[in-house]
Design a protein around this motif. Structure first.
Motif, short mmCIF file in Angstrom:
data_model
loop_
_atom_site.label_atom_id
_atom_site.label_comp_id
_atom_site.label_asym_id
_atom_site.label_seq_id
_atom_site.Cartn_x
_atom_site.Cartn_y
_atom_site.Cartn_z
N SER A 34 -2.10 1.51 11.45
CA SER A 34 -1.93 0.32 11.53
C SER A 34 -3.07 -0.19 12.40
CB SER A 34 -0.78 -0.11 11.66
OG SER A 34 0.27 0.14 10.86
N SER A 36 -6.33 -1.69 12.79
CA SER A 36 -7.43 -2.07 12.08
C SER A 36 -8.84 -2.03 12.66
CB SER A 36 -7.17 -3.42 11.40
OG SER A 36 -7.01 -4.46 12.47
N ASN A 70 1.72 -3.69 0.90
CA ASN A 70 2.18 -4.93 1.71
C ASN A 70 1.71 -4.41 3.25
OD1 ASN A 70 3.41 -6.15 -0.25
ND2 ASN A 70 5.40 -5.26 -0.01
N LEU A 71 1.75 -3.17 3.37
CA LEU A 71 1.39 -2.59 4.81
C LEU A 71 -0.08 -3.18 5.13
CD1 LEU A 71 1.98 -0.62 7.16
CD2 LEU A 71 1.20 1.07 6.05
N ALA A 73 -1.68 -5.78 3.80
CA ALA A 73 -1.61 -7.07 4.21
C ALA A 73 -1.11 -7.43 5.47
CB ALA A 73 -0.77 -7.59 2.95
N GLN A 74 0.09 -6.56 5.62
CA GLN A 74 0.64 -6.96 7.15
C GLN A 74 -0.47 -6.52 8.26
OE1 GLN A 74 4.33 -4.88 7.06
NE2 GLN A 74 4.23 -4.54 9.33
N ASN A 75 -1.15 -5.37 7.94
CA ASN A 75 -2.10 -4.93 9.07
C ASN A 75 -3.69 -5.79 9.01
OD1 ASN A 75 -0.32 -3.26 10.00
ND2 ASN A 75 -1.22 -1.57 8.76
N LYS A 122 -4.99 -8.08 -4.73
CA LYS A 122 -5.01 -7.17 -3.73
C LYS A 122 -5.88 -6.12 -3.62
CE LYS A 122 -0.05 -8.32 -3.61
NZ LYS A 122 1.43 -8.07 -3.73
#
Ligand code: G3I
Length: 320
Positions: A34, A36, A70-71, A73-75, A122
């Motif tokens: 995670s 980035s 989703n991961l 997007a979250q990260n 996405k």
């Protein structure tokens, strides 16, 4: 100041990693994935493939792919979506269904449209067609090729272009990193799609390479340019560089040199948009189960310690 931060400073969109849903229960793993700064992009290793997404006809399941999307997007990570039309991890209802040409085309079109519509907005890239070639550059035998002929490829790209106009559409294959018959075959596929009036934006060079056999960055870059001269971008999409295990320290040094050669090749070719490694830790690499006695292919070892390849990649991207 990680692998992706340096890639961006060098003008690229990302440095990233594949991941897979089972690993996401490992919190130490997820913490590193995670970050980035190191990984500006992720790819689901399995959960967007046909057998996951449409295990029976017109019965779609996007749950696994959603977790990875989703991961990302979250990260704050980009997402490469993988893959729509492939002979492998294809459920037997497709491969053994004995459908006629028109029916298989409609099945393929429905799979592409439903899947791309679900993930619309996405996916930076979609690997629309994966591994359509034999090593000699001829078409691989698959239910799609047998039933539809080579036209299955431009048909798939045409449907994909309509389903998500913003996703870049890629042809993706392995053993096309060096000039030769298979790379020439992939260039023929680019021209085939173009000759149908279709849109192909990029070629993904998977990059499943072997320590000591990577060659020079100039040779790698020359091969990238053979693709970009056709009007497409390129990316290394599944990079790993394997060796015999346990890896010697000299093998790990050579591996670092080899990773740097790939990074330098991408760096020098403006149309090379990024590099994805096929997971980041040897703990979750696909290699040992497929090539017994080989592995240690990634920049982090199975205990999540950085190997010499890590700093070699950083240095090869440079400091902007
Ligand atoms: O899902 C089943 C599970 O239910 C079962 O219990 C288990 C037992 O073996 O197998 C699970 O399926 C495995 C699947 O990964 C999900 O983990 C398959 O056996 C295994 O073969 C499959 O391997 C994947 C491989 O593609 C299949 O071709 C690898 O994880 C994946 O990293 C690999 O990725 C490919 C790219 O998509 C295309 N390029 C080559 C690359 C490496 O092979």
């Amino acid at each position: 100041n990680g692998l992706s931060a340096r890639a961006k400073a060098a003008g690229k969109l990302y440095f990233g990693s594949a991941t897979d849903n089972p690993e996401l229960s490992d919190s130490a793993y997820v913490n590193i994935l995670s970050n980035s700064e190191d990984f500006g992009q992720i790819t689901p290793g399995n959960s967007m493939k046909w057998d996951s997404v449409e295990p029976s006809r017109d019965n779609f399941n996007f749950a696994g792919g959603d977790v990875v999307a989703n991961l990302a997007a979250q990260n704050g990570q980009l997402l490469r979506c993988h893959t729509l039309v492939w002979h492998s991890q294809l459920p037997s209802w497709v491969s053994d269904g004995n459908f006629d040409n028109a029916t298989l085309i409609s099945i393929m079109e429905n799979h592409i449209t439903q899947t791309m519509t679900h993930f619309k907005g996405k996916c930076l890239h979609w690997d629309v067609v994966n591994e359509a070639l034999n090593e000699d550059g001829t078409y691989r035998d698959s239910v799609f090729y047998r039933t539809i002929g080579e036209a299955y490829i431009p048909i798939a790209f045409k449907v994909a272009a309509a389903a998500d106009p913003d996703a870049k559409l890629y042809y993706n294959d392995y053993n096309i990193e060096h000039a030769g018959a298979k790379a020439t075959g992939a260039q023929r596929i680019v021209k085939l799609i173009q000759s149908y009036g279709g849109r192909i934006d990029g070629v993904g060079l998977q990059g499943h390479l072997i320590v000591g056999s990577v060659g020079s960055s100039a040779a790698l870059a020359g091969n990238l340019n053979d693709f970009t001269s056709l009007g497409v971008e390129v990316a290394y999409t599944e990079l790993d560089i394997r060796t015999t295990t346990p890896a010697s320290s000299s093998a790990l040094q050579q591996q670092a040199t080899d990773y740097a050669s790939v990074v330098s090749a991408c760096k020098t070719v403006p149309e090379c948009v990024g590099i994805t490694i096929w997971d980041w830790t040897d703990k979750y690499s696909w290699i040992p189960s497929v090539f017994p006695g080989e592995g240690a292919a990634l920049p982090w070892d199975e205990n999540y310690q950085k190997k010499p390849a890590y700093n070699a990649i950083l240095n090869a991207w440079g400091n902007g």
